[in-house]
Design a protein around this motif. Structure first.
Motif, PDB file in Angstrom:
ATOM      1  N   ARG A  97       0.843  -1.197   0.000  1.00  0.00           N
ATOM      2  CA  ARG A  97       0.000   0.000   0.000  1.00  0.00           C
ATOM      3  C   ARG A  97       0.881   1.250   0.000  1.00  0.00           C
ATOM      4  O   ARG A  97       1.751   1.398   0.858  1.00  0.00           O
ATOM      5  CB  ARG A  97      -0.896  -0.001   1.238  1.00  0.00           C
ATOM      6  N   ALA A  98       0.634   2.129  -0.965  1.00  0.00           N
ATOM      7  CA  ALA A  98       1.424   3.356  -1.090  1.00  0.00           C
ATOM      8  C   ALA A  98       0.537   4.578  -0.856  1.00  0.00           C
ATOM      9  O   ALA A  98      -0.546   4.694  -1.444  1.00  0.00           O
ATOM     10  CB  ALA A  98       2.061   3.442  -2.471  1.00  0.00           C
ATOM     11  N   LEU A  99       0.990   5.473   0.013  1.00  0.00           N
ATOM     12  CA  LEU A  99       0.327   6.761   0.224  1.00  0.00           C
ATOM     13  C   LEU A  99       1.054   7.789  -0.625  1.00  0.00           C
ATOM     14  O   LEU A  99       2.229   8.094  -0.374  1.00  0.00           O
ATOM     15  CB  LEU A  99       0.388   7.147   1.703  1.00  0.00           C
ATOM     16  N   LEU A 100       0.390   8.299  -1.657  1.00  0.00           N
ATOM     17  CA  LEU A 100       1.004   9.266  -2.567  1.00  0.00           C
ATOM     18  C   LEU A 100       0.496  10.663  -2.233  1.00  0.00           C
ATOM     19  O   LEU A 100      -0.706  10.937  -2.300  1.00  0.00           O
ATOM     20  CB  LEU A 100       0.692   8.905  -4.016  1.00  0.00           C
ATOM     21  N   LEU A 101       1.417  11.551  -1.858  1.00  0.00           N
ATOM     22  CA  LEU A 101       1.096  12.925  -1.493  1.00  0.00           C
ATOM     23  C   LEU A 101       1.520  13.841  -2.628  1.00  0.00           C
ATOM     24  O   LEU A 101       2.695  13.871  -3.006  1.00  0.00           O
ATOM     25  CB  LEU A 101       1.815  13.316  -0.199  1.00  0.00           C
TER      26      LEU A 101
ATOM     27  N   ILE B  48      10.541   3.466  -7.781  1.00  0.00           N
ATOM     28  CA  ILE B  48       9.811   3.134  -6.559  1.00  0.00           C
ATOM     29  C   ILE B  48       9.241   1.721  -6.629  1.00  0.00           C
ATOM     30  O   ILE B  48       9.303   0.958  -5.663  1.00  0.00           O
ATOM     31  CB  ILE B  48       8.687   4.157  -6.316  1.00  0.00           C
ATOM     32  N   ALA B  49       8.706   1.364  -7.774  1.00  0.00           N
ATOM     33  CA  ALA B  49       8.065   0.055  -7.926  1.00  0.00           C
ATOM     34  C   ALA B  49       9.071  -1.097  -7.927  1.00  0.00           C
ATOM     35  O   ALA B  49       8.790  -2.177  -7.386  1.00  0.00           O
ATOM     36  CB  ALA B  49       7.244   0.030  -9.218  1.00  0.00           C
TER      37      ALA B  49
ATOM     38  N   LEU C 179       1.752  -2.052  -6.426  1.00  0.00           N
ATOM     39  CA  LEU C 179       1.383  -1.104  -5.376  1.00  0.00           C
ATOM     40  C   LEU C 179      -0.079  -0.691  -5.516  1.00  0.00           C
ATOM     41  O   LEU C 179      -0.546  -0.388  -6.619  1.00  0.00           O
ATOM     42  CB  LEU C 179       2.268   0.147  -5.442  1.00  0.00           C
ATOM     43  N   ASP C 180      -0.804  -0.690  -4.417  1.00  0.00           N
ATOM     44  CA  ASP C 180      -2.143  -0.106  -4.354  1.00  0.00           C
ATOM     45  C   ASP C 180      -1.989   1.309  -3.819  1.00  0.00           C
ATOM     46  O   ASP C 180      -1.531   1.501  -2.685  1.00  0.00           O
ATOM     47  CB  ASP C 180      -3.047  -0.932  -3.437  1.00  0.00           C
ATOM     48  N   VAL C 181      -2.366   2.298  -4.631  1.00  0.00           N
ATOM     49  CA  VAL C 181      -2.022   3.692  -4.337  1.00  0.00           C
ATOM     50  C   VAL C 181      -3.232   4.487  -3.843  1.00  0.00           C
ATOM     51  O   VAL C 181      -4.298   4.467  -4.465  1.00  0.00           O
ATOM     52  CB  VAL C 181      -1.438   4.384  -5.590  1.00  0.00           C
ATOM     53  N   THR C 182      -3.034   5.197  -2.736  1.00  0.00           N
ATOM     54  CA  THR C 182      -4.009   6.171  -2.238  1.00  0.00           C
ATOM     55  C   THR C 182      -3.425   7.554  -2.452  1.00  0.00           C
ATOM     56  O   THR C 182      -2.325   7.847  -1.992  1.00  0.00           O
ATOM     57  CB  THR C 182      -4.285   5.969  -0.731  1.00  0.00           C
ATOM     58  N   VAL C 183      -4.151   8.415  -3.182  1.00  0.00           N
ATOM     59  CA  VAL C 183      -3.656   9.755  -3.520  1.00  0.00           C
ATOM     60  C   VAL C 183      -4.265  10.785  -2.574  1.00  0.00           C
ATOM     61  O   VAL C 183      -5.483  10.824  -2.398  1.00  0.00           O
ATOM     62  CB  VAL C 183      -3.984  10.113  -4.978  1.00  0.00           C
ATOM     63  N   GLU C 184      -3.400  11.615  -1.984  1.00  0.00           N
ATOM     64  CA  GLU C 184      -3.828  12.737  -1.149  1.00  0.00           C
ATOM     65  C   GLU C 184      -3.172  13.997  -1.686  1.00  0.00           C
ATOM     66  O   GLU C 184      -1.966  14.024  -1.958  1.00  0.00           O
ATOM     67  CB  GLU C 184      -3.414  12.527   0.318  1.00  0.00           C
ATOM     68  N   THR C 185      -3.953  15.065  -1.839  1.00  0.00           N
ATOM     69  CA  THR C 185      -3.427  16.349  -2.295  1.00  0.00           C
ATOM     70  C   THR C 185      -3.258  17.275  -1.099  1.00  0.00           C
ATOM     71  O   THR C 185      -4.109  17.322  -0.217  1.00  0.00           O
ATOM     72  CB  THR C 185      -4.379  16.995  -3.316  1.00  0.00           C
ATOM     73  N   PHE C 186      -2.146  17.994  -1.066  1.00  0.00           N
ATOM     74  CA  PHE C 186      -1.934  18.954   0.022  1.00  0.00           C
ATOM     75  C   PHE C 186      -1.711  20.347  -0.562  1.00  0.00           C
ATOM     76  O   PHE C 186      -1.180  20.498  -1.664  1.00  0.00           O
ATOM     77  CB  PHE C 186      -0.757  18.543   0.916  1.00  0.00           C
TER      78      PHE C 186
END
Length: 309
Positions: free
Chosen positions: A8-12, A114-115, A36-43
């Motif tokens: 699981r990858a947290l992508l910021l 990364i992968a 990778l299972d990616v969760t995208v968060e925008t900041f």
């Protein structure tokens, strides 16, 4: 047959980075294709990065930052505390940390690192509790960071830096400082004090010719010249890290430094003003792991390719 475990990858993502509006579809495709299972968060602001990592750390096996050097440095302490490895998609202006680690500037290629790459343990520098990977400085670079128009930076990239730097140099003045190293204090009159943790900074300058991001120490230089115009003659040596050969440049290597000035002066870390003097600098050896190409991959990238008809 057992299927490989997906991570699981947290992508910021920083949309305000110089390349922050570019599509990341190819990045996501390469990451997901690499397991990778990616969760995208925008900041929207740098302090949000650490909060997002702390908030979502239990849902991730690694953290990926899409942004520039300031964004990556803002993630450092939270990533260190969580123990999560860090991936970089270089979307900033200078991308000096990516340059130091050999991470490609092509976004999809960086995602492949990364992968399929391996986490490399690297040092982290801190100043008054704020992390930096490349360099922290007092004087000219801080003046530049304060005067640089974000719109100019995003639109013109390194040219924007050059225009702002020319303006800063015409107004620059020296300052008095005390540098303490291993219990010994010296007084200097200087235009800039810079303390490097990594190798590259300022869009490709070299902190010191033998500096590496995993060597367990910090490299300091101080510009103690009578006339700032001489800096123009020294520029090539800064690109190679040999500026210490000039009489006007004081250098030192240590694991901790203290800098004091008569009045508080801003401290710039990796392009962002984060604190002020008095400043305590410290290196944290191999405190975080960042996905980087293997030595074999770097050799392959540097090798000339021959094509036959």
């Amino acid at each position: 047959m057992t299927q490989p475990t997906r991570k699981r990858a947290l992508l910021l993502r920083n949309p305000k980075a110089r390349r922050g509006q570019e599509s990341i579809a190819s990045v996501l495709q390469r990451l997901e294709g690499g397991g990778l299972d990616v969760t995208v968060e925008t900041f929207e602001a740098l302090p949000e990065i650490a909060r997002d990592i702390v908030r979502l750390r239990h849902r991730a096996d690694l953290v990926i930052v899409c942004g520039g050097d300031g964004s990556v440095s803002s993630a450092a302490l939270a990533a260190m505390e969580s123990g999560l490895p860090l991936g970089i998609i270089p979307m900033g202006t200078a991308n000096d940390l990516a340059r130091t680690l050999g991470i490609p500037m092509d976004l999809a290629a960086a995602a492949e690192v990364i992968a399929y790459g391996k986490p490399r343990p690297v040092d982290v520098g801190t100043v008054n509790g704020h992390a930096f990977f490349n360099v922290a400085s007092i004087g000219l670079s801080s003046d530049l960071a304060e005067s640089l128009d974000p719109v100019l930076k995003k639109r013109f990239g390194r040219l924007g830096y050059a225009l702002a730097a020319a303006r800063v140099l015409t107004q620059a003045s020296s300052f008095s400082a005390e540098i303490t190293e291993k219990g010994q204090t010296i007084e200097v009159e200087t235009y800039q004090i810079a303390i490097g943790n990594g190798r590259h900074y300022g869009g490709g300058n070299v902190v010191e010719e033998s500096a590496e991001i995993d060597d367990g120490h910090l490299d300091l230089y101080s510009l103690e010249m009578k006339n700032l115009w001489k800096l123009a003659l020294m520029l090539r040596s800064f690109r190679s890290g040999t500026h210490g050969a000039w009489n006007e440049v004081r250098t030192a290597r240590c694991v901790e430094f203290d800098i004091e000035t008569k009045n508080p002066m801003p401290v710039n870390t990796d392009g962002e003003i984060v604190t002020a003097t008095p400043a305590h600098f410290k290196v944290h050896p191999k405190a975080i792991a960042i996905f980087a190409p293997t030595i074999e991959a770097l050799v392959e990238m540097d090798r000339p390719h021959l094509y036959h008809r």
